[in-house]
Design a protein around this motif. Sequence first.
Motif, PDB file in Angstrom:
ATOM      1  N   ASN A 109       0.823  -1.217   0.000  1.00 17.26           N
ATOM      2  CA  ASN A 109       0.000   0.000   0.000  1.00 17.26           C
ATOM      3  C   ASN A 109       0.854   1.263   0.000  1.00 17.26           C
ATOM      4  N   ALA A 110       1.952   1.208   0.745  1.00 21.88           N
ATOM      5  CA  ALA A 110       2.829   2.373   0.818  1.00 21.88           C
ATOM      6  C   ALA A 110       3.585   2.606  -0.485  1.00 21.88           C
ATOM      7  N   ARG A 111       3.820   1.536  -1.252  1.00 20.97           N
ATOM      8  CA  ARG A 111       4.637   1.638  -2.470  1.00 20.97           C
ATOM      9  C   ARG A 111       3.825   1.592  -3.757  1.00 20.97           C
ATOM     10  N   LYS A 112       2.515   1.584  -3.642  1.00 20.75           N
ATOM     11  CA  LYS A 112       1.701   1.340  -4.831  1.00 20.75           C
ATOM     12  C   LYS A 112       1.845   2.435  -5.884  1.00 20.75           C
ATOM     13  N   ASN A 113       2.336   3.608  -5.491  1.00 19.49           N
ATOM     14  CA  ASN A 113       2.542   4.682  -6.465  1.00 19.49           C
ATOM     15  C   ASN A 113       3.967   4.718  -7.016  1.00 19.49           C
ATOM     16  N   ASN A 114       4.780   3.742  -6.625  1.00 23.06           N
ATOM     17  CA  ASN A 114       6.164   3.710  -7.105  1.00 23.06           C
ATOM     18  C   ASN A 114       6.245   3.490  -8.607  1.00 23.06           C
ATOM     19  N   GLU A 115       5.300   2.767  -9.148  1.00 21.28           N
ATOM     20  CA  GLU A 115       5.286   2.482 -10.584  1.00 21.28           C
ATOM     21  C   GLU A 115       3.877   2.754 -11.083  1.00 21.28           C
ATOM     22  N   SER A 116       3.726   3.720 -11.973  1.00 22.67           N
ATOM     23  CA  SER A 116       2.394   4.166 -12.380  1.00 22.67           C
ATOM     24  C   SER A 116       2.007   3.781 -13.799  1.00 22.67           C
ATOM     25  N   LEU A 117       2.936   3.196 -14.561  1.00 23.13           N
ATOM     26  CA  LEU A 117       2.632   2.854 -15.946  1.00 23.13           C
ATOM     27  C   LEU A 117       2.008   1.468 -16.062  1.00 23.13           C
ATOM     28  N   PHE A 118       2.755   0.432 -15.633  1.00 23.45           N
ATOM     29  CA  PHE A 118       2.258  -0.936 -15.747  1.00 23.45           C
ATOM     30  C   PHE A 118       1.123  -1.215 -14.766  1.00 23.45           C
ATOM     31  N   SER A 119       1.179  -0.553 -13.594  1.00 20.28           N
ATOM     32  CA  SER A 119       0.185  -0.831 -12.549  1.00 20.28           C
ATOM     33  C   SER A 119      -1.236  -0.490 -12.967  1.00 20.28           C
ATOM     34  N   LYS A 120      -1.390   0.311 -14.029  1.00 18.85           N
ATOM     35  CA  LYS A 120      -2.726   0.621 -14.527  1.00 18.85           C
ATOM     36  C   LYS A 120      -3.370  -0.596 -15.186  1.00 18.85           C
ATOM     37  N   HIS A 121      -2.536  -1.543 -15.596  1.00 17.74           N
ATOM     38  CA  HIS A 121      -3.039  -2.657 -16.398  1.00 17.74           C
ATOM     39  C   HIS A 121      -2.834  -4.027 -15.767  1.00 17.74           C
ATOM     40  N   ILE A 122      -1.998  -4.127 -14.723  1.00 19.89           N
ATOM     41  CA  ILE A 122      -1.675  -5.433 -14.151  1.00 19.89           C
ATOM     42  C   ILE A 122      -1.776  -5.409 -12.631  1.00 19.89           C
ATOM     43  N   ASP A 123      -1.804  -6.592 -12.041  1.00 19.14           N
ATOM     44  CA  ASP A 123      -1.662  -6.750 -10.599  1.00 19.14           C
ATOM     45  C   ASP A 123      -0.167  -6.844 -10.315  1.00 19.14           C
ATOM     46  N   ASN A 124       0.409  -5.777  -9.782  1.00 21.62           N
ATOM     47  CA  ASN A 124       1.864  -5.730  -9.609  1.00 21.62           C
ATOM     48  C   ASN A 124       2.308  -5.869  -8.160  1.00 21.62           C
ATOM     49  N   ARG A 125       1.438  -6.407  -7.291  1.00 25.15           N
ATOM     50  CA  ARG A 125       1.773  -6.467  -5.865  1.00 25.15           C
ATOM     51  C   ARG A 125       3.012  -7.298  -5.586  1.00 25.15           C
ATOM     52  N   ALA A 126       3.237  -8.347  -6.361  1.00 24.14           N
ATOM     53  CA  ALA A 126       4.422  -9.186  -6.141  1.00 24.14           C
ATOM     54  C   ALA A 126       5.710  -8.444  -6.464  1.00 24.14           C
ATOM     55  N   TYR A 127       5.615  -7.312  -7.168  1.00 23.16           N
ATOM     56  CA  TYR A 127       6.793  -6.508  -7.496  1.00 23.16           C
ATOM     57  C   TYR A 127       7.083  -5.437  -6.449  1.00 23.16           C
ATOM     58  N   LEU A 128       6.192  -5.304  -5.476  1.00 30.08           N
ATOM     59  CA  LEU A 128       6.330  -4.226  -4.491  1.00 30.08           C
ATOM     60  C   LEU A 128       6.835  -4.703  -3.136  1.00 30.08           C
ATOM     61  N   LEU A 173     -10.483 -11.558   3.211  1.00 31.44           N
ATOM     62  CA  LEU A 173     -11.058 -10.411   2.527  1.00 31.44           C
ATOM     63  C   LEU A 173     -11.849  -9.526   3.480  1.00 31.44           C
ATOM     64  N   GLU A 174     -12.396 -10.137   4.534  1.00 31.57           N
ATOM     65  CA  GLU A 174     -13.218  -9.382   5.465  1.00 31.57           C
ATOM     66  C   GLU A 174     -12.406  -8.626   6.506  1.00 31.57           C
ATOM     67  N   THR A 175     -11.216  -9.119   6.849  1.00 32.38           N
ATOM     68  CA  THR A 175     -10.551  -8.549   8.016  1.00 32.38           C
ATOM     69  C   THR A 175      -9.110  -8.106   7.826  1.00 32.38           C
ATOM     70  N   TYR A 176      -8.472  -8.412   6.722  1.00 34.78           N
ATOM     71  CA  TYR A 176      -7.034  -8.207   6.702  1.00 34.78           C
ATOM     72  C   TYR A 176      -6.520  -7.262   5.624  1.00 34.78           C
ATOM     73  N   ASP A 177      -7.368  -6.368   5.111  1.00 34.51           N
ATOM     74  CA  ASP A 177      -6.870  -5.340   4.220  1.00 34.51           C
ATOM     75  C   ASP A 177      -6.174  -4.261   5.050  1.00 34.51           C
ATOM     76  N   VAL A 178      -5.229  -3.562   4.423  1.00 35.52           N
ATOM     77  CA  VAL A 178      -4.481  -2.507   5.115  1.00 35.52           C
ATOM     78  C   VAL A 178      -4.957  -1.160   4.593  1.00 35.52           C
ATOM     79  N   ILE A 179      -5.448  -0.309   5.471  1.00 35.06           N
ATOM     80  CA  ILE A 179      -6.008   0.978   5.051  1.00 35.06           C
ATOM     81  C   ILE A 179      -4.892   1.944   4.690  1.00 35.06           C
ATOM     82  N   THR A 180      -5.156   2.810   3.720  1.00 39.48           N
ATOM     83  CA  THR A 180      -4.200   3.833   3.317  1.00 39.48           C
ATOM     84  C   THR A 180      -4.438   5.106   4.120  1.00 39.48           C
ATOM     85  N   LYS A 181      -3.478   6.002   4.053  1.00 38.05           N
ATOM     86  CA  LYS A 181      -3.577   7.247   4.813  1.00 38.05           C
ATOM     87  C   LYS A 181      -4.766   8.090   4.354  1.00 38.05           C
ATOM     88  N   ASP A 182      -4.929   8.241   3.027  1.00 35.11           N
ATOM     89  CA  ASP A 182      -6.019   9.082   2.555  1.00 35.11           C
ATOM     90  C   ASP A 182      -7.384   8.482   2.892  1.00 35.11           C
TER      91      ASP A 182
END
Length: 413
Positions: free
Chosen positions: A161-180, A308-317
Amino acid sequence: MKTNYTFEILTLDSKGQTTIKSDKNLAFSLMSNGGIWSNPKIRGNKIHDDDLKINLGISQISQEEEQDFNIKNTFILKLEGDFEVVEHLRILILQHLESVGLDQTYVLLDEVSSEISFKIYPQINKVENLLRKYVMKFFVTKLGPSWWNVTADSEMKKKVNARKNNESLFSKHIDNRAYLIDFGELGKVVHSQSSGFISREDIVSKVLDLDETEDAIKNLKTELESNYTKFFKDTFKSNNFQQKWEELEKIRHKVAHNNLFSKNDLHRATELSKELTEIISTANDSIETIQFNLEEKDTLKENITYSLETYDVITKDELLRKLTESVKWAQKTRDNFVGLKHFVTNYLGSIGYDYQSSYDLINQLESDGIIELWDYQGTNNLYPVKAIRFPEKLNGTLAGNEALKKAKAELKK
Protein backbone atom coordinates in the motif's frame (compact mmCIF):
# COMPACT_ATOMS: atom_id res chain seq x y z
CA MET A 1 37.09 -3.22 -21.77
CA LYS A 2 38.44 -1.46 -18.67
CA THR A 3 42.02 -2.53 -17.82
CA ASN A 4 43.08 0.02 -15.19
CA TYR A 5 41.30 0.17 -11.83
CA THR A 6 41.64 2.75 -9.04
CA PHE A 7 41.44 2.28 -5.29
CA GLU A 8 41.67 5.62 -3.46
CA ILE A 9 41.66 6.12 0.30
CA LEU A 10 42.11 8.85 2.89
CA THR A 11 43.93 7.87 6.07
CA LEU A 12 44.98 9.73 9.20
CA ASP A 13 46.38 9.41 12.70
CA SER A 14 43.61 10.59 15.05
CA LYS A 15 45.59 9.89 18.25
CA GLY A 16 48.98 11.34 17.33
CA GLN A 17 50.75 8.01 17.89
CA THR A 18 52.22 7.22 14.47
CA THR A 19 55.86 7.74 13.56
CA ILE A 20 54.80 8.45 9.97
CA LYS A 21 55.18 12.22 9.55
CA SER A 22 55.50 12.69 5.78
CA ASP A 23 54.52 11.13 2.49
CA LYS A 24 58.09 9.85 2.10
CA ASN A 25 57.93 8.20 5.53
CA LEU A 26 54.74 6.44 4.46
CA ALA A 27 56.17 5.43 1.07
CA PHE A 28 59.25 3.80 2.60
CA SER A 29 57.11 2.15 5.28
CA LEU A 30 54.87 0.61 2.64
CA MET A 31 57.84 -0.46 0.49
CA SER A 32 59.26 -2.34 3.46
CA ASN A 33 56.24 -4.64 3.47
CA GLY A 34 57.35 -7.61 1.42
CA GLY A 35 53.86 -9.08 1.38
CA ILE A 36 52.61 -6.26 -0.86
CA TRP A 37 55.24 -5.82 -3.55
CA SER A 38 57.34 -7.75 -6.02
CA ASN A 39 59.86 -5.11 -7.17
CA PRO A 40 58.89 -1.64 -5.85
CA LYS A 41 60.67 1.61 -6.77
CA ILE A 42 59.95 5.25 -5.91
CA ARG A 43 59.51 7.63 -8.82
CA GLY A 44 58.49 11.12 -7.80
CA ASN A 45 55.63 10.83 -5.33
CA LYS A 46 54.61 7.34 -6.46
CA ILE A 47 55.62 3.79 -5.75
CA HIS A 48 55.89 1.76 -8.97
CA ASP A 49 56.07 -1.97 -9.31
CA ASP A 50 56.70 -2.91 -12.93
CA ASP A 51 56.39 -6.62 -12.19
CA LEU A 52 52.87 -6.15 -10.80
CA LYS A 53 52.13 -3.25 -13.19
CA ILE A 54 50.77 -1.00 -10.44
CA ASN A 55 51.34 2.54 -9.17
CA LEU A 56 50.62 3.87 -5.68
CA GLY A 57 50.49 7.63 -5.36
CA ILE A 58 50.83 9.18 -1.88
CA SER A 59 50.05 12.80 -1.03
CA GLN A 60 49.98 14.47 2.36
CA ILE A 61 47.33 17.05 3.16
CA SER A 62 49.01 20.39 3.95
CA GLN A 63 49.70 21.34 7.55
CA GLU A 64 47.48 24.43 7.23
CA GLU A 65 44.46 22.30 6.32
CA GLU A 66 45.27 19.87 9.11
CA GLN A 67 45.32 22.66 11.70
CA ASP A 68 41.94 23.87 10.56
CA PHE A 69 40.40 20.54 11.52
CA ASN A 70 42.68 19.71 14.45
CA ILE A 71 44.07 16.60 12.73
CA LYS A 72 47.60 15.52 11.97
CA ASN A 73 49.36 13.19 9.56
CA THR A 74 46.61 12.89 6.96
CA PHE A 75 47.33 11.22 3.62
CA ILE A 76 45.55 10.32 0.40
CA LEU A 77 46.66 7.10 -1.30
CA LYS A 78 45.71 6.22 -4.88
CA LEU A 79 46.41 2.69 -6.10
CA GLU A 80 46.07 2.01 -9.84
CA GLY A 81 46.55 -1.16 -11.82
CA ASP A 82 45.12 -4.44 -13.05
CA PHE A 83 41.84 -5.65 -11.54
CA GLU A 84 43.25 -8.85 -10.01
CA VAL A 85 46.25 -7.12 -8.45
CA VAL A 86 44.36 -4.12 -7.07
CA GLU A 87 41.62 -6.41 -5.70
CA HIS A 88 44.23 -8.45 -3.82
CA LEU A 89 46.34 -5.53 -2.52
CA ARG A 90 43.49 -3.42 -1.10
CA ILE A 91 43.24 -5.28 2.22
CA LEU A 92 47.02 -5.70 2.53
CA ILE A 93 47.53 -1.93 2.25
CA LEU A 94 44.73 -1.21 4.73
CA GLN A 95 46.22 -3.67 7.20
CA HIS A 96 49.65 -2.01 6.88
CA LEU A 97 48.26 1.49 7.48
CA GLU A 98 46.56 0.29 10.63
CA SER A 99 49.73 -1.41 11.86
CA VAL A 100 51.75 1.83 11.67
CA GLY A 101 49.22 3.88 13.65
CA LEU A 102 47.06 5.41 10.92
CA ASP A 103 43.90 4.44 12.73
CA GLN A 104 41.16 6.21 10.72
CA THR A 105 40.81 5.25 7.05
CA TYR A 106 38.08 6.03 4.53
CA VAL A 107 37.55 4.59 1.06
CA LEU A 108 37.04 7.45 -1.39
CA LEU A 109 36.88 5.42 -4.61
CA ASP A 110 36.89 1.69 -5.27
CA GLU A 111 36.46 0.79 -8.93
CA VAL A 112 37.11 -2.87 -8.10
CA SER A 113 34.02 -3.02 -5.88
CA SER A 114 32.01 -1.23 -8.56
CA GLU A 115 33.06 -3.80 -11.15
CA ILE A 116 32.16 -6.67 -8.84
CA SER A 117 28.80 -5.09 -8.05
CA PHE A 118 28.05 -4.68 -11.77
CA LYS A 119 28.68 -8.41 -12.26
CA ILE A 120 26.62 -9.50 -9.23
CA TYR A 121 23.47 -7.47 -9.85
CA PRO A 122 22.29 -9.12 -13.11
CA GLN A 123 22.58 -12.55 -11.48
CA ILE A 124 20.50 -11.53 -8.46
CA ASN A 125 17.98 -9.75 -10.66
CA LYS A 126 17.55 -12.91 -12.74
CA VAL A 127 17.03 -15.13 -9.68
CA GLU A 128 14.60 -12.69 -8.02
CA ASN A 129 12.44 -12.42 -11.12
CA LEU A 130 12.56 -16.18 -11.61
CA LEU A 131 11.12 -16.76 -8.12
CA ARG A 132 8.58 -13.98 -8.62
CA LYS A 133 7.45 -15.70 -11.82
CA TYR A 134 7.17 -19.02 -10.01
CA VAL A 135 5.26 -17.57 -7.03
CA MET A 136 2.69 -15.83 -9.23
CA LYS A 137 2.31 -18.83 -11.53
CA PHE A 138 1.95 -21.30 -8.67
CA PHE A 139 -0.43 -19.36 -6.44
CA VAL A 140 -2.59 -17.83 -9.16
CA THR A 141 -3.12 -21.17 -10.90
CA LYS A 142 -3.68 -23.02 -7.62
CA LEU A 143 -5.50 -20.43 -5.50
CA GLY A 144 -6.87 -17.98 -8.04
CA PRO A 145 -6.88 -14.15 -7.92
CA SER A 146 -7.37 -14.17 -4.13
CA TRP A 147 -3.96 -15.77 -3.53
CA TRP A 148 -2.50 -12.51 -2.22
CA ASN A 149 -5.11 -12.15 0.51
CA VAL A 150 -4.37 -15.55 2.03
CA THR A 151 -0.61 -15.59 1.39
CA ALA A 152 0.75 -12.12 2.19
CA ASP A 153 0.99 -11.12 5.83
CA SER A 154 -0.01 -7.74 7.27
CA GLU A 155 3.51 -6.30 6.95
CA MET A 156 3.67 -7.18 3.25
CA LYS A 157 0.28 -5.63 2.65
CA LYS A 158 1.33 -2.43 4.41
CA LYS A 159 4.45 -2.14 2.24
CA VAL A 160 2.48 -2.74 -0.93
CA ASN A 161 0.00 0.00 0.00
CA ALA A 162 2.83 2.37 0.82
CA ARG A 163 4.64 1.64 -2.47
CA LYS A 164 1.70 1.34 -4.83
CA ASN A 165 2.54 4.68 -6.46
CA ASN A 166 6.16 3.71 -7.11
CA GLU A 167 5.29 2.48 -10.58
CA SER A 168 2.39 4.17 -12.38
CA LEU A 169 2.63 2.85 -15.95
CA PHE A 170 2.26 -0.94 -15.75
CA SER A 171 0.18 -0.83 -12.55
CA LYS A 172 -2.73 0.62 -14.53
CA HIS A 173 -3.04 -2.66 -16.40
CA ILE A 174 -1.67 -5.43 -14.15
CA ASP A 175 -1.66 -6.75 -10.60
CA ASN A 176 1.86 -5.73 -9.61
CA ARG A 177 1.77 -6.47 -5.86
CA ALA A 178 4.42 -9.19 -6.14
CA TYR A 179 6.79 -6.51 -7.50
CA LEU A 180 6.33 -4.23 -4.49
CA ILE A 181 7.59 -6.53 -1.72
CA ASP A 182 11.22 -6.91 -0.68
CA PHE A 183 13.61 -9.64 -1.81
CA GLY A 184 13.46 -11.32 1.60
CA GLU A 185 9.66 -11.22 1.72
CA LEU A 186 9.45 -12.80 -1.72
CA GLY A 187 11.42 -15.73 -0.35
CA LYS A 188 9.19 -15.91 2.73
CA VAL A 189 6.15 -16.48 0.51
CA VAL A 190 7.71 -19.86 -0.23
CA HIS A 191 9.59 -20.79 2.92
CA SER A 192 7.72 -19.14 5.80
CA GLN A 193 4.22 -18.00 4.90
CA SER A 194 1.05 -20.06 5.14
CA SER A 195 -1.66 -19.78 2.50
CA GLY A 196 -4.71 -20.52 4.57
CA PHE A 197 -5.05 -24.28 4.26
CA ILE A 198 -5.35 -24.75 8.02
CA SER A 199 -8.75 -23.75 9.40
CA ARG A 200 -9.00 -21.41 12.39
CA GLU A 201 -11.07 -23.98 14.24
CA ASP A 202 -8.30 -26.54 13.80
CA ILE A 203 -5.72 -24.16 15.24
CA VAL A 204 -7.91 -23.18 18.21
CA SER A 205 -8.71 -26.80 18.93
CA LYS A 206 -5.06 -27.83 18.77
CA VAL A 207 -3.97 -25.02 21.10
CA LEU A 208 -6.72 -25.71 23.66
CA ASP A 209 -5.93 -29.43 23.72
CA LEU A 210 -2.18 -28.86 23.86
CA ASP A 211 -0.20 -30.41 26.72
CA GLU A 212 2.19 -27.85 28.15
CA THR A 213 5.26 -29.92 27.40
CA GLU A 214 8.22 -29.31 25.13
CA ASP A 215 7.37 -32.31 22.92
CA ALA A 216 3.75 -31.21 22.54
CA ILE A 217 4.83 -27.74 21.42
CA LYS A 218 7.28 -29.22 18.92
CA ASN A 219 4.56 -31.45 17.52
CA LEU A 220 2.19 -28.50 17.16
CA LYS A 221 4.80 -26.57 15.23
CA THR A 222 5.16 -29.53 12.91
CA GLU A 223 1.42 -29.81 12.39
CA LEU A 224 0.95 -26.12 11.62
CA GLU A 225 2.79 -26.42 8.36
CA SER A 226 4.02 -23.48 6.33
CA ASN A 227 4.09 -23.43 2.55
CA TYR A 228 7.72 -24.60 2.80
CA THR A 229 6.67 -27.90 4.38
CA LYS A 230 3.24 -28.36 2.88
CA PHE A 231 3.84 -27.64 -0.79
CA PHE A 232 7.55 -27.21 -1.39
CA LYS A 233 9.28 -29.87 0.72
CA ASP A 234 10.78 -31.85 -2.15
CA THR A 235 11.62 -28.94 -4.44
CA PHE A 236 12.65 -26.20 -2.00
CA LYS A 237 13.16 -27.39 1.58
CA SER A 238 15.23 -30.45 0.76
CA ASN A 239 17.63 -28.22 -1.20
CA ASN A 240 18.16 -25.70 1.64
CA PHE A 241 16.36 -22.97 -0.27
CA GLN A 242 15.79 -20.71 2.75
CA GLN A 243 19.43 -20.69 3.86
CA LYS A 244 20.66 -19.95 0.33
CA TRP A 245 18.03 -17.28 -0.35
CA GLU A 246 18.80 -15.45 2.91
CA GLU A 247 22.55 -15.57 2.22
CA LEU A 248 22.01 -14.10 -1.24
CA GLU A 249 19.76 -11.46 0.31
CA LYS A 250 22.69 -10.17 2.39
CA ILE A 251 24.79 -9.78 -0.76
CA ARG A 252 21.86 -8.08 -2.49
CA HIS A 253 21.67 -5.52 0.34
CA LYS A 254 25.34 -4.70 -0.27
CA VAL A 255 24.68 -4.19 -3.97
CA ALA A 256 21.66 -1.97 -3.25
CA HIS A 257 23.76 0.22 -0.93
CA ASN A 258 26.78 0.40 -3.27
CA ASN A 259 28.94 -1.23 -0.63
CA LEU A 260 32.49 -2.60 -0.87
CA PHE A 261 33.09 -6.06 -2.35
CA SER A 262 35.72 -8.75 -2.65
CA LYS A 263 36.14 -11.48 -5.26
CA ASN A 264 34.73 -13.90 -2.70
CA ASP A 265 31.42 -11.97 -2.78
CA LEU A 266 31.28 -12.39 -6.55
CA HIS A 267 32.15 -16.07 -6.32
CA ARG A 268 29.54 -16.73 -3.65
CA ALA A 269 26.84 -14.70 -5.42
CA THR A 270 27.49 -16.62 -8.64
CA GLU A 271 27.40 -19.94 -6.80
CA LEU A 272 24.18 -19.11 -4.92
CA SER A 273 22.47 -17.71 -8.02
CA LYS A 274 23.24 -20.87 -9.95
CA GLU A 275 21.98 -23.16 -7.16
CA LEU A 276 18.81 -21.13 -6.59
CA THR A 277 18.10 -21.00 -10.32
CA GLU A 278 18.27 -24.78 -10.45
CA ILE A 279 15.95 -25.14 -7.42
CA ILE A 280 13.33 -22.72 -8.77
CA SER A 281 13.49 -24.13 -12.32
CA THR A 282 12.99 -27.67 -11.02
CA ALA A 283 10.07 -26.50 -8.87
CA ASN A 284 8.52 -24.77 -11.86
CA ASP A 285 8.62 -28.04 -13.81
CA SER A 286 6.66 -29.79 -11.06
CA ILE A 287 3.86 -27.24 -10.55
CA GLU A 288 1.34 -29.40 -12.36
CA THR A 289 1.95 -32.33 -10.01
CA ILE A 290 0.72 -30.44 -6.93
CA GLN A 291 -3.01 -30.93 -6.34
CA PHE A 292 -5.26 -29.87 -3.45
CA ASN A 293 -7.87 -32.20 -1.99
CA LEU A 294 -11.49 -31.18 -1.31
CA GLU A 295 -10.88 -30.50 2.38
CA GLU A 296 -7.99 -28.15 1.58
CA LYS A 297 -10.09 -26.36 -1.04
CA ASP A 298 -12.97 -25.88 1.41
CA THR A 299 -10.61 -24.51 4.07
CA LEU A 300 -9.05 -22.24 1.48
CA LYS A 301 -12.45 -20.78 0.50
CA GLU A 302 -13.20 -20.11 4.16
CA ASN A 303 -9.88 -18.36 4.73
CA ILE A 304 -10.16 -16.32 1.55
CA THR A 305 -13.50 -14.99 2.76
CA TYR A 306 -12.11 -14.32 6.23
CA SER A 307 -9.04 -12.61 4.82
CA LEU A 308 -11.06 -10.41 2.53
CA GLU A 309 -13.22 -9.38 5.46
CA THR A 310 -10.55 -8.55 8.02
CA TYR A 311 -7.03 -8.21 6.70
CA ASP A 312 -6.87 -5.34 4.22
CA VAL A 313 -4.48 -2.51 5.11
CA ILE A 314 -6.01 0.98 5.05
CA THR A 315 -4.20 3.83 3.32
CA LYS A 316 -3.58 7.25 4.81
CA ASP A 317 -6.02 9.08 2.55
CA GLU A 318 -8.75 6.50 3.17
CA LEU A 319 -8.29 6.64 6.95
CA LEU A 320 -8.53 10.43 6.95
CA ARG A 321 -11.67 10.26 4.83
CA LYS A 322 -13.26 7.76 7.20
CA LEU A 323 -12.27 9.85 10.21
CA THR A 324 -13.86 12.92 8.60
CA GLU A 325 -17.08 10.95 8.11
CA SER A 326 -16.99 9.80 11.76
CA VAL A 327 -16.33 13.33 12.99
CA LYS A 328 -19.33 14.65 11.07
CA TRP A 329 -21.48 11.87 12.48
CA ALA A 330 -20.20 12.54 16.02
CA GLN A 331 -21.18 16.21 15.76
CA LYS A 332 -24.82 15.11 15.49
CA THR A 333 -24.72 12.90 18.59
CA ARG A 334 -25.11 13.83 22.24
CA ASP A 335 -21.53 12.91 23.24
CA ASN A 336 -19.85 14.56 20.23
CA PHE A 337 -16.66 12.41 20.21
CA VAL A 338 -15.11 9.56 18.17
CA GLY A 339 -13.80 6.73 20.34
CA LEU A 340 -10.48 5.33 19.12
CA LYS A 341 -11.29 1.66 19.73
CA HIS A 342 -14.77 1.99 18.26
CA PHE A 343 -13.37 3.76 15.20
CA VAL A 344 -10.72 1.09 14.53
CA THR A 345 -12.59 -2.10 15.40
CA ASN A 346 -16.30 -1.39 14.90
CA TYR A 347 -16.03 1.05 11.99
CA LEU A 348 -12.83 0.32 10.05
CA GLY A 349 -12.81 -3.34 11.08
CA SER A 350 -16.35 -3.88 9.86
CA ILE A 351 -15.35 -2.52 6.45
CA GLY A 352 -12.46 -4.99 6.28
CA TYR A 353 -9.36 -3.21 7.54
CA ASP A 354 -6.68 -4.84 9.68
CA TYR A 355 -6.71 -3.58 13.29
CA GLN A 356 -2.96 -3.43 13.91
CA SER A 357 -2.06 -1.64 10.69
CA SER A 358 -4.86 0.90 11.36
CA TYR A 359 -3.46 1.59 14.84
CA ASP A 360 0.06 1.88 13.39
CA LEU A 361 -1.09 4.43 10.82
CA ILE A 362 -3.02 6.42 13.44
CA ASN A 363 0.10 6.60 15.63
CA GLN A 364 2.08 7.85 12.65
CA LEU A 365 -0.52 10.47 11.78
CA GLU A 366 -0.52 11.62 15.40
CA SER A 367 3.28 11.98 15.31
CA ASP A 368 2.92 14.07 12.13
CA GLY A 369 0.38 16.34 13.81
CA ILE A 370 -2.41 15.41 11.39
CA ILE A 371 -4.69 13.92 14.05
CA GLU A 372 -4.88 14.01 17.84
CA LEU A 373 -5.57 11.36 20.47
CA TRP A 374 -7.23 12.60 23.66
CA ASP A 375 -9.08 11.35 26.75
CA TYR A 376 -12.84 11.88 26.68
CA GLN A 377 -14.62 11.84 30.06
CA GLY A 378 -18.38 11.70 29.60
CA THR A 379 -21.16 11.63 32.21
CA ASN A 380 -21.87 7.99 31.35
CA ASN A 381 -18.22 6.91 31.50
CA LEU A 382 -16.68 5.59 34.71
CA TYR A 383 -13.20 6.01 33.21
CA PRO A 384 -11.88 8.28 30.43
CA VAL A 385 -12.23 6.93 26.88
CA LYS A 386 -9.36 7.28 24.40
CA ALA A 387 -10.73 9.33 21.48
CA ILE A 388 -9.48 10.53 18.11
CA ARG A 389 -9.99 13.88 16.38
CA PHE A 390 -8.39 16.50 14.16
CA PRO A 391 -6.20 18.84 16.27
CA GLU A 392 -7.94 22.20 15.71
CA LYS A 393 -11.34 22.93 17.24
CA LEU A 394 -13.58 25.49 15.62
CA ASN A 395 -16.82 26.73 17.20
CA GLY A 396 -16.99 23.67 19.43
CA THR A 397 -16.74 21.12 16.61
CA LEU A 398 -14.19 18.33 16.50
CA ALA A 399 -12.83 19.14 13.05
CA GLY A 400 -12.64 22.76 11.95
CA ASN A 401 -11.90 24.13 8.52
CA GLU A 402 -8.18 24.57 9.24
CA ALA A 403 -7.83 20.94 10.32
CA LEU A 404 -9.61 19.74 7.20
CA LYS A 405 -7.42 21.95 5.03
CA LYS A 406 -4.36 20.41 6.64
CA ALA A 407 -5.70 16.91 6.08
CA LYS A 408 -6.53 17.67 2.44
CA ALA A 409 -3.05 19.10 1.89
CA GLU A 410 -1.56 15.95 3.37
CA LEU A 411 -3.66 13.82 1.01
CA LYS A 412 -2.27 15.65 -2.01
CA LYS A 413 1.34 14.75 -1.15
